[in-house]
Design a protein around this motif. Structure first.
Motif, PDB file in Angstrom:
ATOM      1  N   MET A   1      26.945  38.148  17.680  1.00  0.00           N
ATOM      2  CA  MET A   1      26.622  39.092  16.623  1.00  0.00           C
ATOM      3  C   MET A   1      25.203  38.908  16.100  1.00  0.00           C
ATOM      4  SD  MET A   1      28.298  39.452  12.837  1.00  0.00           S
ATOM      5  CE  MET A   1      27.110  38.667  11.798  1.00  0.00           C
ATOM      6  N   LEU A   2      24.791  37.667  15.912  1.00  0.00           N
ATOM      7  CA  LEU A   2      23.490  37.411  15.297  1.00  0.00           C
ATOM      8  C   LEU A   2      22.334  37.582  16.278  1.00  0.00           C
ATOM      9  CD1 LEU A   2      24.492  34.263  13.220  1.00  0.00           C
ATOM     10  CD2 LEU A   2      24.212  36.595  12.376  1.00  0.00           C
ATOM     11  N   GLY A   3      22.572  37.382  17.550  1.00  0.00           N
ATOM     12  CA  GLY A   3      21.537  37.571  18.553  1.00  0.00           C
ATOM     13  C   GLY A   3      20.466  36.498  18.573  1.00  0.00           C
ATOM     14  N   LEU A   4      20.686  35.375  17.924  1.00  0.00           N
ATOM     15  CA  LEU A   4      19.690  34.307  17.909  1.00  0.00           C
ATOM     16  C   LEU A   4      19.514  33.719  19.300  1.00  0.00           C
ATOM     17  CD1 LEU A   4      20.806  32.512  14.628  1.00  0.00           C
ATOM     18  CD2 LEU A   4      18.870  34.069  14.914  1.00  0.00           C
ATOM     19  N   LYS A   5      18.300  33.316  19.616  1.00  0.00           N
ATOM     20  CA  LYS A   5      17.977  32.797  20.942  1.00  0.00           C
ATOM     21  C   LYS A   5      18.450  31.361  21.158  1.00  0.00           C
ATOM     22  CE  LYS A   5      15.760  36.236  22.791  1.00  0.00           C
ATOM     23  NZ  LYS A   5      16.296  36.896  23.983  1.00  0.00           N
ATOM     24  N   LEU A   6      18.520  30.587  20.085  1.00  0.00           N
ATOM     25  CA  LEU A   6      18.832  29.167  20.219  1.00  0.00           C
ATOM     26  C   LEU A   6      19.810  28.750  19.130  1.00  0.00           C
ATOM     27  CD1 LEU A   6      18.053  26.537  21.783  1.00  0.00           C
ATOM     28  CD2 LEU A   6      16.297  26.180  20.030  1.00  0.00           C
ATOM     29  N   ALA A   7      20.919  28.159  19.542  1.00  0.00           N
ATOM     30  CA  ALA A   7      21.903  27.645  18.583  1.00  0.00           C
ATOM     31  C   ALA A   7      21.466  26.276  18.078  1.00  0.00           C
ATOM     32  CB  ALA A   7      23.271  27.542  19.245  1.00  0.00           C
ATOM     33  N   THR A   8      21.894  25.942  16.895  1.00  0.00           N
ATOM     34  CA  THR A   8      21.607  24.628  16.323  1.00  0.00           C
ATOM     35  C   THR A   8      22.411  23.562  17.057  1.00  0.00           C
ATOM     36  OG1 THR A   8      21.158  25.580  14.151  1.00  0.00           O
ATOM     37  CG2 THR A   8      21.765  23.252  14.200  1.00  0.00           C
ATOM     38  N   ASP A   9      21.744  22.493  17.412  1.00  0.00           N
ATOM     39  CA  ASP A   9      22.409  21.360  18.039  1.00  0.00           C
ATOM     40  C   ASP A   9      23.358  20.744  17.011  1.00  0.00           C
ATOM     41  OD1 ASP A   9      23.085  18.786  19.043  1.00  0.00           O
ATOM     42  OD2 ASP A   9      21.152  18.615  20.073  1.00  0.00           O
ATOM     43  N   PRO A  10      24.638  20.592  17.332  1.00  0.00           N
ATOM     44  CA  PRO A  10      25.591  20.028  16.375  1.00  0.00           C
ATOM     45  C   PRO A  10      25.220  18.631  15.881  1.00  0.00           C
ATOM     46  CG  PRO A  10      26.755  20.980  18.251  1.00  0.00           C
ATOM     47  CD  PRO A  10      25.283  21.013  18.565  1.00  0.00           C
ATOM     48  N   ARG A  11      24.373  17.919  16.628  1.00  0.00           N
ATOM     49  CA  ARG A  11      23.935  16.585  16.183  1.00  0.00           C
ATOM     50  C   ARG A  11      23.102  16.662  14.902  1.00  0.00           C
ATOM     51  NH1 ARG A  11      21.519  14.546  21.801  1.00  0.00           N
ATOM     52  NH2 ARG A  11      20.813  16.698  21.666  1.00  0.00           N
ATOM     53  N   TRP A  12      22.584  17.856  14.577  1.00  0.00           N
ATOM     54  CA  TRP A  12      21.870  18.054  13.315  1.00  0.00           C
ATOM     55  C   TRP A  12      22.765  17.679  12.134  1.00  0.00           C
ATOM     56  CZ3 TRP A  12      23.143  22.369   9.964  1.00  0.00           C
ATOM     57  CH2 TRP A  12      22.312  22.459   8.835  1.00  0.00           C
ATOM     58  N   VAL A  13      24.067  17.918  12.269  1.00  0.00           N
ATOM     59  CA  VAL A  13      25.013  17.625  11.180  1.00  0.00           C
ATOM     60  C   VAL A  13      25.040  16.125  10.888  1.00  0.00           C
ATOM     61  CG1 VAL A  13      27.404  17.821  10.387  1.00  0.00           C
ATOM     62  CG2 VAL A  13      26.337  19.710  11.653  1.00  0.00           C
ATOM     63  N   THR A  14      24.857  15.289  11.885  1.00  0.00           N
ATOM     64  CA  THR A  14      24.794  13.843  11.669  1.00  0.00           C
ATOM     65  C   THR A  14      23.607  13.497  10.775  1.00  0.00           C
ATOM     66  OG1 THR A  14      25.788  13.476  13.838  1.00  0.00           O
ATOM     67  CG2 THR A  14      24.663  11.599  12.828  1.00  0.00           C
ATOM     68  N   ILE A  15      22.489  14.170  10.989  1.00  0.00           N
ATOM     69  CA  ILE A  15      21.307  13.968  10.133  1.00  0.00           C
ATOM     70  C   ILE A  15      21.631  14.411   8.713  1.00  0.00           C
ATOM     71  CG2 ILE A  15      18.902  14.672   9.728  1.00  0.00           C
ATOM     72  CD1 ILE A  15      18.726  15.110  12.827  1.00  0.00           C
ATOM     73  N   VAL A  16      22.266  15.557   8.581  1.00  0.00           N
ATOM     74  CA  VAL A  16      22.654  16.096   7.267  1.00  0.00           C
ATOM     75  C   VAL A  16      23.564  15.109   6.543  1.00  0.00           C
ATOM     76  CG1 VAL A  16      24.067  17.879   6.154  1.00  0.00           C
ATOM     77  CG2 VAL A  16      22.367  18.529   7.876  1.00  0.00           C
ATOM     78  N   GLU A  17      24.560  14.575   7.245  1.00  0.00           N
ATOM     79  CA  GLU A  17      25.532  13.677   6.612  1.00  0.00           C
ATOM     80  C   GLU A  17      24.903  12.371   6.149  1.00  0.00           C
ATOM     81  OE1 GLU A  17      29.851  14.789   8.375  1.00  0.00           O
ATOM     82  OE2 GLU A  17      28.508  13.803   9.801  1.00  0.00           O
TER      83      GLU A  17
END
Length: 194
Positions: A1-17
């Protein structure tokens, strides 16, 4: 739906946490800036009744989201830090067309806003699916739905007020391409777009 070219790497959530206080502070200020953006567009385009009506609703929702994030910060005994600079949004801002008519500027500002909402929606989805804190997972799932609505509203308004749908869709593709390159530099900090 969003048409974004690149999804966020789920490992980003580890940085967030690793720094929940920072992500919540950054998120709160993102919501405040989104409300301000909607109000600014209203200020410059007050003669467009449908736009004013839609953007007033978005501004209200963004302020509510700011309050919701602030409430989470308080509940957790954390502190709302100072406003953060959003390098991602600043880089997107540079892609706004600086020439053309007043209407061209409005269309590009609506597309700029849709782009930010699309990426925020995608980041909230990533958070909701990967964060271990169940309360925050639910919170971000709910906000993801809201951001998707804002994204759709901005695109719909751009198409409504654009001179023709083909030109607006062509410019939207340029935004998608630009953001796809830009986002490769992000996803390494405990901020919504960082």
């Amino acid at each position: 739906m969003l048409g974004l070219k690149l999804a966020t790497d789920p490992r980003w959530v580890t940085i967030v946490e690793s720094n929940i206080e920072e992500i919540l502070t950054d998120h709160a200020w993102c919501e405040q800036k989104a409300a301000t953006n909607a109000i600014t567009m209203i200020t410059y385009n007050s003669e467009l009744e449908d736009l004013v009506t839609e953007l007033l609703e978005i501004a209200r929702e963004e302020v509510e989201h700011f309050q919701m994030v602030h409430n989470i910060i308080k509940e957790r005994g954390l502190t709302l830090g100072r406003e953060r600079k959003d390098n991602y949004v600043n880089e997107l801002f540079k892609f706004l067309k600086k020439d053309g008519s007043r209407n061209d500027a409005l269309i590009d500002r609506l597309l700029f806003s849709a782009m930010i909402e699309a990426r925020s929606c995608e980041r909230f989805k990533t958070l909701s699916e990967n964060i271990t804190d169940e309360k925050l997972a639910t919170f971000y799932r709910d906000l993801m739905i809201s951001e998707a609505g804002h994204y759709t509203t901005f695109l719909t308004l751009a198409r409504k007020y654009g001179k023709d749908k083909v030109t607006v869709d062509s410019r939207w593709k340029e935004w998608i391409e630009y953001e796809g390159i830009l986002i490769t530099n992000y996803g390494k900090q405990e901020t919504i777009h960082g």
